[in-house]
Design a protein around this motif. Structure first.
Motif, PDB file in Angstrom:
ATOM      1  N   ILE A   1      -5.152 -10.538  -4.924  1.00 49.41           N
ATOM      2  CA  ILE A   1      -4.017 -10.650  -5.832  1.00 49.41           C
ATOM      3  C   ILE A   1      -2.973  -9.576  -5.522  1.00 49.41           C
ATOM      4  O   ILE A   1      -1.779  -9.844  -5.523  1.00 49.41           O
ATOM      5  CB  ILE A   1      -4.476 -10.519  -7.312  1.00 49.41           C
ATOM      6  CG1 ILE A   1      -5.508 -11.586  -7.660  1.00 49.41           C
ATOM      7  CG2 ILE A   1      -3.303 -10.558  -8.266  1.00 49.41           C
ATOM      8  CD1 ILE A   1      -4.986 -12.999  -7.571  1.00 49.41           C
ATOM      9  N   LEU A   2      -3.454  -8.385  -5.237  1.00 53.86           N
ATOM     10  CA  LEU A   2      -2.549  -7.252  -5.078  1.00 53.86           C
ATOM     11  C   LEU A   2      -3.164  -6.231  -4.129  1.00 53.86           C
ATOM     12  O   LEU A   2      -4.360  -5.975  -4.183  1.00 53.86           O
ATOM     13  CB  LEU A   2      -2.303  -6.610  -6.455  1.00 53.86           C
ATOM     14  CG  LEU A   2      -1.478  -5.338  -6.517  1.00 53.86           C
ATOM     15  CD1 LEU A   2      -0.017  -5.639  -6.226  1.00 53.86           C
ATOM     16  CD2 LEU A   2      -1.608  -4.706  -7.892  1.00 53.86           C
ATOM     17  N   SER A   3      -2.333  -5.647  -3.277  1.00 51.59           N
ATOM     18  CA  SER A   3      -2.768  -4.534  -2.426  1.00 51.59           C
ATOM     19  C   SER A   3      -1.931  -3.315  -2.790  1.00 51.59           C
ATOM     20  O   SER A   3      -0.708  -3.374  -2.801  1.00 51.59           O
ATOM     21  CB  SER A   3      -2.566  -4.858  -0.948  1.00 51.59           C
ATOM     22  OG  SER A   3      -2.837  -3.708  -0.165  1.00 51.59           O
ATOM     23  N   TYR A   4      -2.606  -2.247  -3.131  1.00 52.00           N
ATOM     24  CA  TYR A   4      -1.890  -1.015  -3.469  1.00 52.00           C
ATOM     25  C   TYR A   4      -2.082   0.054  -2.403  1.00 52.00           C
ATOM     26  O   TYR A   4      -1.820   1.232  -2.625  1.00 52.00           O
ATOM     27  CB  TYR A   4      -2.309  -0.497  -4.857  1.00 52.00           C
ATOM     28  CG  TYR A   4      -3.812  -0.365  -5.062  1.00 52.00           C
ATOM     29  CD1 TYR A   4      -4.453   0.830  -4.815  1.00 52.00           C
ATOM     30  CD2 TYR A   4      -4.574  -1.443  -5.509  1.00 52.00           C
ATOM     31  CE1 TYR A   4      -5.816   0.957  -4.998  1.00 52.00           C
ATOM     32  CE2 TYR A   4      -5.929  -1.325  -5.709  1.00 52.00           C
ATOM     33  CZ  TYR A   4      -6.562  -0.121  -5.444  1.00 52.00           C
ATOM     34  OH  TYR A   4      -7.900   0.008  -5.635  1.00 52.00           O
ATOM     35  N   CYS A   5      -2.494  -0.363  -1.205  1.00 56.70           N
ATOM     36  CA  CYS A   5      -2.679   0.587  -0.096  1.00 56.70           C
ATOM     37  C   CYS A   5      -1.365   1.288   0.263  1.00 56.70           C
ATOM     38  O   CYS A   5      -1.331   2.498   0.458  1.00 56.70           O
ATOM     39  CB  CYS A   5      -3.229  -0.128   1.135  1.00 56.70           C
ATOM     40  SG  CYS A   5      -4.913  -0.717   0.973  1.00 56.70           S
ATOM     41  N   GLY A   6      -0.287   0.521   0.355  1.00 54.90           N
ATOM     42  CA  GLY A   6       1.019   1.102   0.709  1.00 54.90           C
ATOM     43  C   GLY A   6       1.469   2.143  -0.300  1.00 54.90           C
ATOM     44  O   GLY A   6       1.996   3.198   0.065  1.00 54.90           O
ATOM     45  N   TYR A   7       1.255   1.863  -1.576  1.00 54.79           N
ATOM     46  CA  TYR A   7       1.623   2.817  -2.630  1.00 54.79           C
ATOM     47  C   TYR A   7       0.807   4.099  -2.499  1.00 54.79           C
ATOM     48  O   TYR A   7       1.351   5.205  -2.577  1.00 54.79           O
ATOM     49  CB  TYR A   7       1.425   2.188  -4.012  1.00 54.79           C
ATOM     50  CG  TYR A   7       1.634   3.165  -5.137  1.00 54.79           C
ATOM     51  CD1 TYR A   7       2.918   3.546  -5.500  1.00 54.79           C
ATOM     52  CD2 TYR A   7       0.557   3.720  -5.811  1.00 54.79           C
ATOM     53  CE1 TYR A   7       3.119   4.465  -6.525  1.00 54.79           C
ATOM     54  CE2 TYR A   7       0.744   4.637  -6.827  1.00 54.79           C
ATOM     55  CZ  TYR A   7       2.033   5.010  -7.184  1.00 54.79           C
ATOM     56  OH  TYR A   7       2.212   5.924  -8.186  1.00 54.79           O
ATOM     57  N   LEU A   8      -0.510   3.972  -2.280  1.00 59.92           N
ATOM     58  CA  LEU A   8      -1.365   5.151  -2.109  1.00 59.92           C
ATOM     59  C   LEU A   8      -0.945   5.967  -0.896  1.00 59.92           C
ATOM     60  O   LEU A   8      -0.852   7.192  -0.956  1.00 59.92           O
ATOM     61  CB  LEU A   8      -2.833   4.742  -1.962  1.00 59.92           C
ATOM     62  CG  LEU A   8      -3.585   4.343  -3.208  1.00 59.92           C
ATOM     63  CD1 LEU A   8      -4.991   3.893  -2.847  1.00 59.92           C
ATOM     64  CD2 LEU A   8      -3.642   5.488  -4.195  1.00 59.92           C
ATOM     65  N   GLU A   9      -0.703   5.296   0.228  1.00 57.65           N
ATOM     66  CA  GLU A   9      -0.304   5.984   1.462  1.00 57.65           C
ATOM     67  C   GLU A   9       0.983   6.773   1.256  1.00 57.65           C
ATOM     68  O   GLU A   9       1.090   7.933   1.646  1.00 57.65           O
ATOM     69  CB  GLU A   9      -0.145   4.975   2.588  1.00 57.65           C
ATOM     70  CG  GLU A   9      -1.448   4.357   3.031  1.00 57.65           C
ATOM     71  CD  GLU A   9      -1.275   3.157   3.945  1.00 57.65           C
ATOM     72  OE1 GLU A   9      -0.117   2.727   4.188  1.00 57.65           O
ATOM     73  OE2 GLU A   9      -2.298   2.629   4.412  1.00 57.65           O
TER      74      GLU A   9
END
Length: 106
Positions: free
Chosen positions: A54-62
């Protein structure tokens, strides 16, 4: 180095008539001169519902980690360095936090 509470006092212990008196302080600080975090990789940071991504928050964490690490390089950090403090005290013959009395004549 910081000299606070500076004043001129009439001398009681020396042959000089007056003394310059102040409190001596010394803090050890550090500044990172070069620290550029260019690549941060985050894995397994996807929100799945019923097996569907549904959602990837990897970019936000990086981005958040990278920005935070690079921001640290622009800040001065107070450090505890007892060996450096001891050398400063020895060189100046004065304890950090102590009162310095310098005879003056005029």
């Amino acid at each position: 180095f910081t000299a606070s509470n500076a004043r001129i006092e009439r001398s009681t212990n020396t042959s000089s008539n007056y003394e310059l008196v102040f409190n001596f302080e010394c803090d050890s600080v550090a500044l990172v001169l070069s620290w550029d975090v260019e690549e941060v990789k985050a894995n397994n940071c996807k929100l799945k519902i019923l097996g569907i991504d549904i959602l990837s928050y990897c970019g936000y964490l990086e981005k958040t980690i990278k920005d935070g690490a690079n921001k640290l390089s622009t800040e001065i950090i107070k450090i505890n360095a007892p060996k450096i403090a001891a050398k400063v005290e020895s060189a100046l013959n004065t304890a950090i936090g102590g009162t310095v009395r310098i005879p003056i004549g005029f």
